[in-house]
Design an enzyme around this catalytic site. Sequence first.
Site, short mmCIF file in Angstrom:
data_model
loop_
_atom_site.label_atom_id
_atom_site.label_comp_id
_atom_site.label_asym_id
_atom_site.label_seq_id
_atom_site.Cartn_x
_atom_site.Cartn_y
_atom_site.Cartn_z
N ASP A 112 0.86 -1.18 0.00
CA ASP A 112 0.00 0.00 0.00
C ASP A 112 0.89 1.23 0.00
OD1 ASP A 112 -2.46 1.51 0.32
OD2 ASP A 112 -1.83 1.88 2.38
N SER A 113 0.29 2.38 -0.25
CA SER A 113 1.04 3.63 -0.18
C SER A 113 1.49 3.93 1.25
CB SER A 113 0.15 4.78 -0.67
OG SER A 113 -1.05 4.80 0.09
N GLY A 140 -2.64 9.33 -3.43
CA GLY A 140 -3.90 9.80 -4.00
C GLY A 140 -3.85 11.10 -4.78
N CYS A 193 -3.80 -0.92 -2.04
CA CYS A 193 -4.05 0.50 -2.32
C CYS A 193 -5.01 0.66 -3.51
CB CYS A 193 -2.72 1.16 -2.64
SG CYS A 193 -2.85 2.92 -2.91
N ASN A 194 -6.11 1.36 -3.27
CA ASN A 194 -7.07 1.61 -4.35
C ASN A 194 -6.44 2.43 -5.47
OD1 ASN A 194 -10.24 1.05 -3.46
ND2 ASN A 194 -8.80 1.16 -1.77
N GLU A 243 -5.70 8.85 9.83
CA GLU A 243 -4.34 8.69 10.37
C GLU A 243 -4.18 9.41 11.70
OE1 GLU A 243 -1.01 8.47 8.02
OE2 GLU A 243 -2.05 7.15 6.62
N CYS A 282 -11.13 3.36 -0.76
CA CYS A 282 -9.84 3.83 -0.24
C CYS A 282 -9.55 3.04 1.02
CB CYS A 282 -9.90 5.33 0.05
SG CYS A 282 -8.41 5.97 0.85
N THR A 283 -8.29 2.70 1.19
CA THR A 283 -7.88 1.86 2.34
C THR A 283 -8.29 2.44 3.70
OG1 THR A 283 -5.78 3.03 2.15
CG2 THR A 283 -5.88 0.78 1.27
N HIS A 284 -8.31 3.78 3.78
CA HIS A 284 -8.54 4.41 5.08
C HIS A 284 -10.01 4.47 5.49
CE1 HIS A 284 -4.47 5.61 4.30
NE2 HIS A 284 -4.38 6.26 5.45
N1 DGL Z 1 -3.95 3.87 0.09
C1 DGL Z 1 -4.58 4.93 -0.64
C2 DGL Z 1 -5.80 4.37 -1.39
O1 DGL Z 1 -6.38 3.37 -1.00
C3 DGL Z 1 -5.01 6.08 0.26
C4 DGL Z 1 -3.86 6.89 0.79
C5 DGL Z 1 -3.07 7.61 -0.29
O2 DGL Z 1 -3.56 8.58 -0.88
O3 DGL Z 1 -1.97 7.16 -0.56
O4 DGL Z 1 -6.18 4.90 -2.39
#
Ligand code: DGL
Length: 280
Positions: free
Chosen positions: A16-17, A49, A79-80, A158, A190-192
Amino acid sequence: MIPASALQAQPIGVFDSGIGGLTVVRALTRRLPHENIVYFGDTARVPYGPKSPQVVREYAAQDVAFLMGHHVKMVVIACNTVSAVALDVVQKLSRVPVVGVIQPGAVAAVAASTKKRIGIIGTQATVNSEAYAHVIRACASDVQLFSRACPLFVPLAEEGWIDHPVTRLVAKEYLFPLTLEKIDTLILGCTHYPVLRAAIESAVGPGVGLVDSGEATAIEVERVLDAHALRNRSTDRPHLQFFVSDIPAKFAEVGERFLGQSMGRVRRAPIEGGGVAPLG
Ligand code: DGL
C-alpha cells in the site's frame, strides 16, 4: 522445483502507499487466518492519491520489486489508487498471481445494489481514473454511478479522529451530494475509509449499504489461492511481517487501529534508487 507445501507456506505479499492497507490485511487475516503475510507500506511517500498516475506507476513498480524479493506466492495491491492506475505495471512485474482491490469491490457493489444507484468514494487519483466505473459498467450497464473524492478522510483516519465532530462534519460535507442522488450502495474505495465507517454510515443514513473493498478482496484472494492450489495447509500461527519506508511518530498506535490487532515488530525498508533495500 519447489514442493507444493513449501510454495503454499510462502507469504502473500501485500502493499500500500502507507499504513491504510492494514485494513486489507485485517480482512485477509480474518478470512484466511493461516496465511503468512509480508506487508510493505510506502509511508515515506504517502499519500499517492493526489499524485499523477505516472508517479504512482513508478512507485508501484518499486513496491512490488520489494515484495518479489520476499518470494511471495501472490501479490495483493491493497491500495485503491495503485489498483486504479497501475494494475498493469504490477501484473507485468510479478511472477505470481496479482489481486487488486477495484475489481472485487466493484463486483461486490453491483451484487449488493438493489436500486442500481451506486456511489464511489476514493482518492482524487482513483476517482479521476474511473477504474471502479469501468468494471461496474462492464458487468451491469444499467447502473447509475456517482463519485466523489474525499481526500481529507485520509489524514483524519491517520490522526485517529474516528469519533470526532470534525470527521462527522467533513463526512456530511463530502457525502451530502451523494445522498441527494439517492444512492443505495456506497463503495469505500480507499484503504482508510473502513476506519471511518461509523462517520460515513451516519452521513449517508441507514438506507445505504457500504461496500468495503478490502473485505471483497479477501474473498477474491481466497478464490485465487484455491484456483492455483496455493492455500497454506499449515494450521500453525501465521508469520506476519511488516515493512515500511519510514516509521512516523504514532505509527504503531495508528497501525494497530487499522489492523485491529497488535502489530509486533515493524521494520524499516527505505527506498533506494529504483528499489527498496531492507535495513532489518
Ligand atoms: N492507500 C490509498 C488508497 O487506498 C489512500 C492513501 C493515499 O492517498 O496514498 O487509495
